[in-house]
Every structure is written in structure tokens, then in C-alpha cells.
Design an enzyme around this catalytic site. Structure first.
Site, PDB file in Angstrom:
ATOM      1  NE  ARG A   1      -4.030  -2.111   1.799  1.00  0.00           N
ATOM      2  CZ  ARG A   1      -3.960  -3.226   2.526  1.00  0.00           C
ATOM      3  NH1 ARG A   1      -3.036  -3.320   3.475  1.00  0.00           N
ATOM      4  NH2 ARG A   1      -4.787  -4.212   2.329  1.00  0.00           N
TER       5      ARG A   1
ATOM      6  CE  LYS B   1      -0.395  13.359 -14.942  1.00  0.00           C
ATOM      7  NZ  LYS B   1      -0.644  13.843 -16.319  1.00  0.00           N
TER       8      LYS B   1
ATOM      9  CD  GLU C   1       7.715  16.355 -22.582  1.00  0.00           C
ATOM     10  OE1 GLU C   1       6.981  17.334 -22.328  1.00  0.00           O
ATOM     11  OE2 GLU C   1       7.259  15.248 -22.959  1.00  0.00           O
TER      12      GLU C   1
ATOM     13  CE  LYS D   1       5.367  17.210 -14.150  1.00  0.00           C
ATOM     14  NZ  LYS D   1       5.479  16.012 -14.921  1.00  0.00           N
TER      15      LYS D   1
ATOM     16  CD  GLU E   1      -3.705  15.746 -16.333  1.00  0.00           C
ATOM     17  OE1 GLU E   1      -2.540  15.379 -16.052  1.00  0.00           O
ATOM     18  OE2 GLU E   1      -4.268  15.504 -17.391  1.00  0.00           O
TER      19      GLU E   1
ATOM     20  NE  ARG F   1       0.554  16.530 -13.233  1.00  0.00           N
ATOM     21  CZ  ARG F   1       1.196  15.761 -12.384  1.00  0.00           C
ATOM     22  NH1 ARG F   1       0.819  15.733 -11.126  1.00  0.00           N
ATOM     23  NH2 ARG F   1       2.214  15.018 -12.761  1.00  0.00           N
TER      24      ARG F   1
ATOM     25  CG  ASN G   1      -0.938  16.155 -20.623  1.00  0.00           C
ATOM     26  OD1 ASN G   1       0.146  15.659 -20.343  1.00  0.00           O
ATOM     27  ND2 ASN G   1      -2.014  15.984 -19.875  1.00  0.00           N
TER      28      ASN G   1
ATOM     29  CG  HIS H   1       1.909  15.242 -24.079  1.00  0.00           C
ATOM     30  ND1 HIS H   1       2.551  16.459 -24.202  1.00  0.00           N
ATOM     31  CD2 HIS H   1       2.727  14.482 -23.302  1.00  0.00           C
ATOM     32  CE1 HIS H   1       3.693  16.423 -23.519  1.00  0.00           C
ATOM     33  NE2 HIS H   1       3.818  15.242 -22.971  1.00  0.00           N
TER      34      HIS H   1
ATOM     35  CG  HIS I   1      -0.151  10.287 -25.995  1.00  0.00           C
ATOM     36  ND1 HIS I   1      -0.852  10.612 -24.858  1.00  0.00           N
ATOM     37  CD2 HIS I   1       1.149  10.263 -25.626  1.00  0.00           C
ATOM     38  CE1 HIS I   1      -0.011  10.775 -23.854  1.00  0.00           C
ATOM     39  NE2 HIS I   1       1.207  10.569 -24.297  1.00  0.00           N
TER      40      HIS I   1
ATOM     41  CG  HIS J   1       6.972  10.827 -24.707  1.00  0.00           C
ATOM     42  ND1 HIS J   1       5.619  10.604 -24.884  1.00  0.00           N
ATOM     43  CD2 HIS J   1       7.077  11.845 -23.818  1.00  0.00           C
ATOM     44  CE1 HIS J   1       4.937  11.458 -24.129  1.00  0.00           C
ATOM     45  NE2 HIS J   1       5.799  12.212 -23.471  1.00  0.00           N
TER      46      HIS J   1
HETATM   47  P1  NAD Z   1      13.690   5.984 -21.480  1.00  0.00           P
HETATM   48  O1  NAD Z   1      13.470   5.794 -20.062  1.00  0.00           O
HETATM   49  O2  NAD Z   1      13.292   4.877 -22.391  1.00  0.00           O
HETATM   50  O3  NAD Z   1      15.225   6.328 -21.716  1.00  0.00           O
HETATM   51  C1  NAD Z   1      15.693   6.509 -23.033  1.00  0.00           C
HETATM   52  C2  NAD Z   1      16.908   5.614 -23.324  1.00  0.00           C
HETATM   53  O4  NAD Z   1      18.058   6.198 -22.717  1.00  0.00           O
HETATM   54  C3  NAD Z   1      16.804   4.224 -22.768  1.00  0.00           C
HETATM   55  O5  NAD Z   1      17.417   3.324 -23.647  1.00  0.00           O
HETATM   56  C4  NAD Z   1      17.595   4.329 -21.466  1.00  0.00           C
HETATM   57  O6  NAD Z   1      18.081   3.080 -21.015  1.00  0.00           O
HETATM   58  C5  NAD Z   1      18.706   5.234 -21.894  1.00  0.00           C
HETATM   59  N1  NAD Z   1      19.365   6.001 -20.853  1.00  0.00           N
HETATM   60  C6  NAD Z   1      18.816   6.544 -19.743  1.00  0.00           C
HETATM   61  N2  NAD Z   1      19.701   7.318 -19.118  1.00  0.00           N
HETATM   62  C7  NAD Z   1      20.852   7.240 -19.814  1.00  0.00           C
HETATM   63  C8  NAD Z   1      22.127   7.842 -19.669  1.00  0.00           C
HETATM   64  N3  NAD Z   1      22.388   8.719 -18.702  1.00  0.00           N
HETATM   65  N4  NAD Z   1      23.091   7.528 -20.563  1.00  0.00           N
HETATM   66  C9  NAD Z   1      22.819   6.669 -21.580  1.00  0.00           C
HETATM   67  N5  NAD Z   1      21.636   6.113 -21.799  1.00  0.00           N
HETATM   68  C10 NAD Z   1      20.644   6.395 -20.919  1.00  0.00           C
HETATM   69  O7  NAD Z   1      12.931   7.288 -22.046  1.00  0.00           O
HETATM   70  P2  NAD Z   1      12.627   8.715 -21.407  1.00  0.00           P
HETATM   71  O8  NAD Z   1      12.537   9.626 -22.547  1.00  0.00           O
HETATM   72  O9  NAD Z   1      13.532   9.043 -20.296  1.00  0.00           O
HETATM   73  O10 NAD Z   1      11.177   8.530 -20.772  1.00  0.00           O
HETATM   74  C11 NAD Z   1      10.073   8.211 -21.572  1.00  0.00           C
HETATM   75  C12 NAD Z   1       9.010   7.625 -20.691  1.00  0.00           C
HETATM   76  O11 NAD Z   1       8.621   8.597 -19.722  1.00  0.00           O
HETATM   77  C13 NAD Z   1       7.753   7.227 -21.426  1.00  0.00           C
HETATM   78  O12 NAD Z   1       7.330   5.976 -20.969  1.00  0.00           O
HETATM   79  C14 NAD Z   1       6.738   8.292 -21.038  1.00  0.00           C
HETATM   80  O13 NAD Z   1       5.430   7.823 -21.042  1.00  0.00           O
HETATM   81  C15 NAD Z   1       7.197   8.618 -19.658  1.00  0.00           C
HETATM   82  N6  NAD Z   1       6.795   9.953 -19.181  1.00  0.00           N
HETATM   83  C16 NAD Z   1       6.213  10.021 -17.965  1.00  0.00           C
HETATM   84  C17 NAD Z   1       5.855  11.260 -17.447  1.00  0.00           C
HETATM   85  C18 NAD Z   1       5.282  11.351 -16.063  1.00  0.00           C
HETATM   86  O14 NAD Z   1       4.815  12.427 -15.683  1.00  0.00           O
HETATM   87  N7  NAD Z   1       5.318  10.295 -15.302  1.00  0.00           N
HETATM   88  C19 NAD Z   1       6.079  12.428 -18.183  1.00  0.00           C
HETATM   89  C20 NAD Z   1       6.683  12.308 -19.434  1.00  0.00           C
HETATM   90  C21 NAD Z   1       7.044  11.055 -19.925  1.00  0.00           C
HETATM   91  N1  GLY Z   2       3.794  14.999 -18.027  1.00  0.00           N
HETATM   92  C1  GLY Z   2       2.549  15.581 -17.669  1.00  0.00           C
HETATM   93  C2  GLY Z   2       2.279  15.618 -16.214  1.00  0.00           C
HETATM   94  O1  GLY Z   2       3.122  15.255 -15.404  1.00  0.00           O
HETATM   95  O2  GLY Z   2       1.221  15.995 -15.822  1.00  0.00           O
END
Ligand code: NAD
Ligand code: GLY
Length: 416
Positions: free
Chosen positions: A122, A144, A186, A228, A238, A242, A246, A249, A253, A266
Site C-alpha cells: 500500500r 505520475k 519538454e 512543473k 490533474e 495540470r 500535455n 501530447h 500520443h 516520446h
Molecule cells: P527511457 O526511459 O526509455 O530512456 C531513453 C533511453 O536512454 C533508454 O534506452 C535508457 O536506457 C537510456 N538512458 C537513460 N539514461 C541514460 C544515460 N544517462 N546515458 C545513456 N543512456 C541512458 O525514455 P525517457 O525519454 O527518459 O522517458 C520516456 C518515458 O517517460 C515514457 O514511458 C513516457 O510515457 C514517460 N513519461 C512520464 C511522465 C510522467 O509524468 N510520469 C512524463 C513524461 C514522460
Molecule cells: N507529463 C505531464 C504531467 O506530469 O502531468
């Protein structure tokens, strides 16, 4: 700020937490140890990041009992099955409610690890150590968390705030250039939605940020996290504003879903989606043509694509956009731009207006030779020529408007 270290507090009352930004902040035990409640941690990382930074993190955590769950790399592993392997490991150790989970990696690792931390017994404490630019400015902040479902991205998840976020700018040196650019999408977003001065700052410094000039990168991350953090503090779950985060997005998406994850990153999909949102904003009479051109130009300089895949039809987009989490009672709520630095949640556009934008991006279009020649003869600035060359037909609406204004401003009467 001191020694190049910036701290941004996310003000959520008793769940308030710091984002510690700067070179080497992961190596400093005092940034981490106060948040490891009972001296037992589970680090969740992946097979790409572990060889680069796991030893460094373990070094920082000396004296703490450390366990590690290693995940395969890739968005396709952001799933309930992967989450289950982390649950299994937590139970096998065994870890209890006092264990702190640490996410070391990009947004994929952060989203799954946060989700697991929110569910395990939990809810247990967790720390975000984001290692991509995108995760440092966006996914690690705001709580999130979640995993994908075969029918939609991030469809299963919960809000669970970290205890702290450690954004070490040194780790960006190993990040592939394309990933760095995706993170910049972003960063630019924050300028577009609420901070026109930051957008202008980026127009001046984008190459320096791309070259990882330490002060510039840390400043860009700080300013992004500040925006942010403020948005999240005002609307954690949201209910309203918030959603502005997006921008781009909903279109983005749809592009990701149509192409299959992995074709575009992304951030790249968000850049193309924002261009589509800018197009619709122009059609509604909000954005000026010059502003659309500035946005496209900044994305291009940041190494981001601005032309969405043209084989998608308007019907494809509408079908894919309909599963977005912002759809309410069948109406697709869109984030559009009043101007650079001001965004709005909009649902009272007409279907014809949205279709006009979608249609304009869904037809393969190249400038005919004589049209290109005419533009060159009009001495269009090179960025405009490149933009015009590859732009889909709908883009000509603001492109021509832009050109007309440029010509008017060259006319002696306009200078008076
Ligand atoms: P990712 O986590 O896939 O990382 C991109 C690539 O870089 C991967 O291959 C990873 O292993 C590699 N990598 C990471 N750090 C590294 C480093 N320092 N040196 C070398 N390689 C490295 O992608 P991302 O762009 O970081 O994140 C995308 C994800 O985030 C998506 O799933 C998206 O939905 C999510 N997201 C979530 C939120 C949220 O609010 N929670 C907001 C935006 C995006
Ligand atoms: N990436 C959008 C949010 O965190 O709300």
C-alpha cells in the site's frame, strides 16, 4: 544556488520534496541518505544505465543495505509483467514498508518503479534519480507513475510523489544525442505554456544546452522543474490546469500509437504534436504566423522533427485521439496556444477546424519547383526555405501569412 547546484521545492504541504539539480549531485551522500528511511533500499534500474551509474550510486549509499532489480531496456517493458518482477524481488528479499525504492534511469524506469512503490504494501517511499533530460525535467517530477496496457499508454497507474528527485547533470554526457533532443521538446514546452521569457532564453541558448554547457543545462532544468513544480502544487491530480503540461501530447500520443512505440521517441512525437496544436491555434486566430515559425524553428534547432507522418489520415488521428485520457464525454479536449507563453484547455473548437488541421498534415506534400524558386527569389531566410520545403500543405496557411507580413514590413510605407 551554490556551486552550480540548484534546488527547487515542490510545494505539496507535508509531502513537499526537493529537486536537487547540478553536476555530481548523485555522488553526495547528504542528498540521498536523509530520504532512505530504514537503511534498506531497492534500486530499480535497467541494463543500459546500470553499467554506467549503478556502482557510483552504490558508493554514495555506503552503509545502507542495497538490493538491485535490473530491468530490460525499452518502452515495451513498461508493463504489468515487468512491475510484477519487481514485486517478486521485493517479497523475496524480503522488503517491508520501511524499505525505500530508488529509481535510477529514464522515464520508463521511473514510471514503473514509482508505480511499484505506490502499490507495494500500500505504498513505500521512493526516490527518483532521473538519468535522461526528459525524465529530469518532466517524468520524475509530479508523482505520475504507471505502466502501459496493450490498449493504451500509461493506462494503469497512480499518483505517488517521490521523497526527493536527484537530477545529476553529469549523467547526460552518456545520453544519445537523439534522447537529449527528445528531452528538449519538454523543456521548450514549459516556455510555450507559461514562460515566454524562457522560450526567448532558449532561442538564444539552445545550441549551448545541446552542447551540455553545464550552467545552461542546469538552468534549463531548474526553470523547467520550477514551472512543473508550480503546476503540480496547484493541481496535483490533474483536475484542471495540470492538463496544460500535455501540450502536443494528444496529437503526439496518436502518432506514437499509430506508428507503434519506438519509431519516434516520446519527445519527438510531442514536438510534432505541438506543431499540430500550433497549427490549430493559428486557425483559431490565436497564434500569429511568426510565432508558429518561431516554434518550428526552435524545434528544428533542437534536433527535433516538425513534420508528422503524412500517411496518417484525419480519421486515423480522430480514432486514436479518442482514447486519450483528456477525452470527456466524447469531446477531445486539446491544449492550444493563445500565444507563446500562454496555453489553454480547449474543447469549443469546431470539428471542421480540427479536421482542417488534421487534413493538412495527412497529405504528402512537396513544394513544386516553381513555388520553391519563387520563395528563394523572395529571399526567404534559410530556415523558412527548409521549413517550406518539407512542410505539409496546411503549413502554407501560416507560411504564406508570415511571408506576406515580411514583405509588408520590407515596404518603405511599413517602416514609417
Ligand atoms: P527511457 O526511459 O526509455 O530512456 C531513453 C533511453 O536512454 C533508454 O534506452 C535508457 O536506457 C537510456 N538512458 C537513460 N539514461 C541514460 C544515460 N544517462 N546515458 C545513456 N543512456 C541512458 O525514455 P525517457 O525519454 O527518459 O522517458 C520516456 C518515458 O517517460 C515514457 O514511458 C513516457 O510515457 C514517460 N513519461 C512520464 C511522465 C510522467 O509524468 N510520469 C512524463 C513524461 C514522460
Ligand atoms: N507529463 C505531464 C504531467 O506530469 O502531468
Amino acid at each position: 544556488m551554490s556551486d552550480g547546484i540548484h534546488i527547487v521545492d515542490v510545494d505539496l504541504g507535508e509531502r513537499c520534496y526537493p529537486i536537487i539539480i547540478g553536476p555530481g549531485v548523485m555522488k553526495e551522500p547528504s542528498n540521498l541518505l536523509p530520504y532512505c528511511s530504514e537503511d534498506q533500499v531497492m534500486i530499480v534500474t535497467n541494463e543500459t544505465v546500470a553499467p554506467l551509474y549503478l556502482d557510483q550510486l552504490k558508493q554514495t549509499l555506503q552503509g545502507v543495505e542495497v538490493h538491485v532489480t535490473l530491468l530490460p531496456d525499452g518502452e515495451e517493458h513498461k508493463s504489468l509483467q515487468t512491475a510484477e518482477t519487481i514485486f517478486d524481488h521485493l517479497l523475496e528479499v524480503p522488503c517491508d514498508r520501511t524499505t525505500t525504492l530508488i529509481a535510477l534511469g529514464g522515464g520508463v524506469v521511473g514510471d514503473i518503479a514509482g508505480f511499484v512503490a505506490g502499490c507495494y504494501q500500500r505504498g513505500i517511499d521512493f526516490i527518483q534519480i532521473p538519468t535522461t533530460l526528459l525524465s529530469q525535467v518532466d517524468s520524475s517530477v509530479g508523482g505520475k507513475t504507471g505502466v502501459n496496457h496493450s490498449m493504451g499508454k500509461n493506462m494503469i497507474g497512480l499518483f505517488h510523489q517521490p521523497k526527493c528527485v536527484i537530477a545529476d547533470t553529469e549523467v547526460l554526457s552518456t545520453l544519445p544525442a537523439r534522447e537529449l533532443s527528445a528531452g528538449l521538446a519538454e523543456v521548450i514546452k514549459y516556455g510555450l505554456i507559461s514562460d515566454s521569457a524562457f522560450f526567448s532564453w532558449l532561442e538564444t541558448h539552445i545550441e549551448g544546452v545541446l552542447n551540455l554547457e553545464s550552467d545552461l543545462v542546469a538552468y534549463a532544468i531548474e526553470r523547467s522543474c520550477r514551472t512543473k513544480g508550480e503546476v503540480v502544487a496547484a493541481d496535483e491530480r490533474e483536475g484542471g490546469q495540470r492538463a496544460l503540461l500535455n501540450l502536443g501530447h494528444t496529437f503526439g500520443h496518436a502518432i506514437e500509437a499509430a506508428e507503434g512505440y519506438g519509431v519516434h521517441l516520446h519527445g519527438e512525437a510531442v514536438a510534432m504534436g505541438t506543431i499540430m496544436a500550433a497549427d490549430l491555434s493559428f486557425r483559431l486566430g490565436w497564434l500569429e504566423s511568426e510565432e508558429v515559425a518561431r516554434i518550428a524553428n526552435l524545434y528544428q534547432r533542437a534536433g527535433l522533427p516538425v513534420i508528422p507522418p503524412q500517411e496518417l489520415t484525419a480519421e486515423d488521428y480522430l480514432r486514436l485521439m479518442a482514447v486519450d485520457k483528456k477525452v470527456k464525454k466524447g469531446i477531445i479536449r486539446l491544449i492550444l496556444l493563445k500565444k507563446i507563453g500562454e496555453a489553454e484547455i480547449v474543447s469549443d473548437y469546431t470539428t471542421a477546424q480540427l479536421k482542417a488541421t488534421l487534413d493538412s498534415f495527412s497529405k504528402a506534400c512537396r513544394l513544386s519547383c516553381h513555388r520553391l524558386l519563387a520563395r528563394i527569389l523572395l529571399r526567404a531566410p534559410s530556415a523558412d526555405i527548409i521549413f517550406g520545403l518539407f512542410a505539409p500543405r496546411g503549413m502554407f496557411a501560416h507560411f504564406d501569412d508570415f511571408r506576406q507580413k515580411k514583405q509588408q514590413s520590407r515596404h518603405p510605407a511599413a517602416r514609417r
